[in-house]
Design an enzyme around this catalytic site. Structure first.
Site: not given
Ligand SMILES: [Zn+2]
Length: 285
Positions: A211, A213
């Site tokens: 991802d 973050d």
């Protein structure tokens, strides 16, 4: 158990709790002077090369990043002869170009953890090892070079920032880490690397981006999104391990990881208790 002699240890992170690719499996329960490892060790062969596999959060994912018994894990691997540790972990990306699904082979880390036990020393014995080059990049390069063949986008080098967790970052923290120039963020590798280095092991990290973050406005990290990308990453890392391990097993690296303890201990051993010296024998010789 003395018949087991293995060169390569694989430590699995979130999502990588076992591997069907390991053949002739045999489970090993072991107690160490530093307690029990995260789980029983799984002994077997990947691509006909003997390996030990260990899921760092345990196979049922019951151990927080802050609770991982790194000292027991590395002691156990070293006890069975492991010299090279391949550390697999999920990370968040702090840069646009490091996309979910990409692999990163970091060459540096910054340790922002707080109060974790991150050394074998203490209790009357003092030692300092150099960490200027924390990762064994000769081994990382072997894996990196296999990625394109498997259609995995990978990045060689990068700074891993290790936070305490278990919570993900605030937006302010995420922006701060970006401003520092860090590339990826996780909760395990710095501590694990420090302990592995003290144990004189060659330690390489492969970081699987799950991802962004939470710094991207529209793309905040959620557990669902992490798990979805994680699954794809886990399929890819299994293929990469199968492809890389034969070459890793026959490579002699140019580093000096195995000699790191030479000159590291500052305390005269005659002032150290017999118990501590016994506990550390495998580590400091
Ligand atoms: Zn090395």
């Amino acid at each position: 158990m003395s018949d087991i002699k293995v060169n390569i240890g694989v430590i699995g992170g979130s999502g990588l709790y076992n591997m069907d690719e390991i053949k002739n499996k045999r489970e090993i329960e072991i107690y160490t002077p530093f307690g029990k490892p995260s789980d029983n060790l799984m002994y077997g062969e990947i691509s006909n090369i003997p390996v030990l596999f260990l899921p760092r959060h345990s196979r049922h994912h019951t151990i927080l990043p802050s609770e991982i018994p790194h000292r027991a894990n590395m002691w156990a691997l070293k006890y069975f002869g492991v010299k090279t540790v391949i550390s697999v972990s999920a990370v968040g990306s702090l840069k646009e170009e490091l996309k979910p699904g990409d692999f990163v082979f970091p060459d540096q880390f910054v340790d922002e953890t707080k109060g974790r036990v991150s050394t074998y020393f203490g209790n009357g014995i003092v030692g300092h090892i150099p960490l200027a080059h924390p990762f064994c990049m000769d081994y990382s390069k072997i894996m990196y070079e296999k990625t394109s063949k498997l259609g995995i986008t990978a990045h060689f080098g990068g700074i891993y920032v290790c936070i305490e967790g278990p919570q993900f970052s605030t937006k302010a923290e995420s922006q701060y880490h970006r401003k520092q120039g860090y590339d990826i963020i996780g909760m395990t590798v710095a501590t694990e690397c420090k302990i592995a280095k003290e144990a004189g092991l060659h330690y390489m990290a492969v970081s699987l981006v799950t991802d962004y973050d939470c710094w991207k406005e529209e793309d905040e990290v959620s557990q669902d999104k992490v798990l979805e990308t994680l699954k794809k990453n886990v399929d890819n890392i299994k293929k990469l391990l199968v492809e890389s391990i034969p070459e890793i097993s026959k490579t002699v690296p140019s580093c000096r990881c195995e000699d790191i303890m030479k000159g590291a201990v500052l305390t005269n051993k005659k002032f150290v208790s017999e118990k501590i010296l016994n506990d550390l024998r495998l580590i400091i010789g």
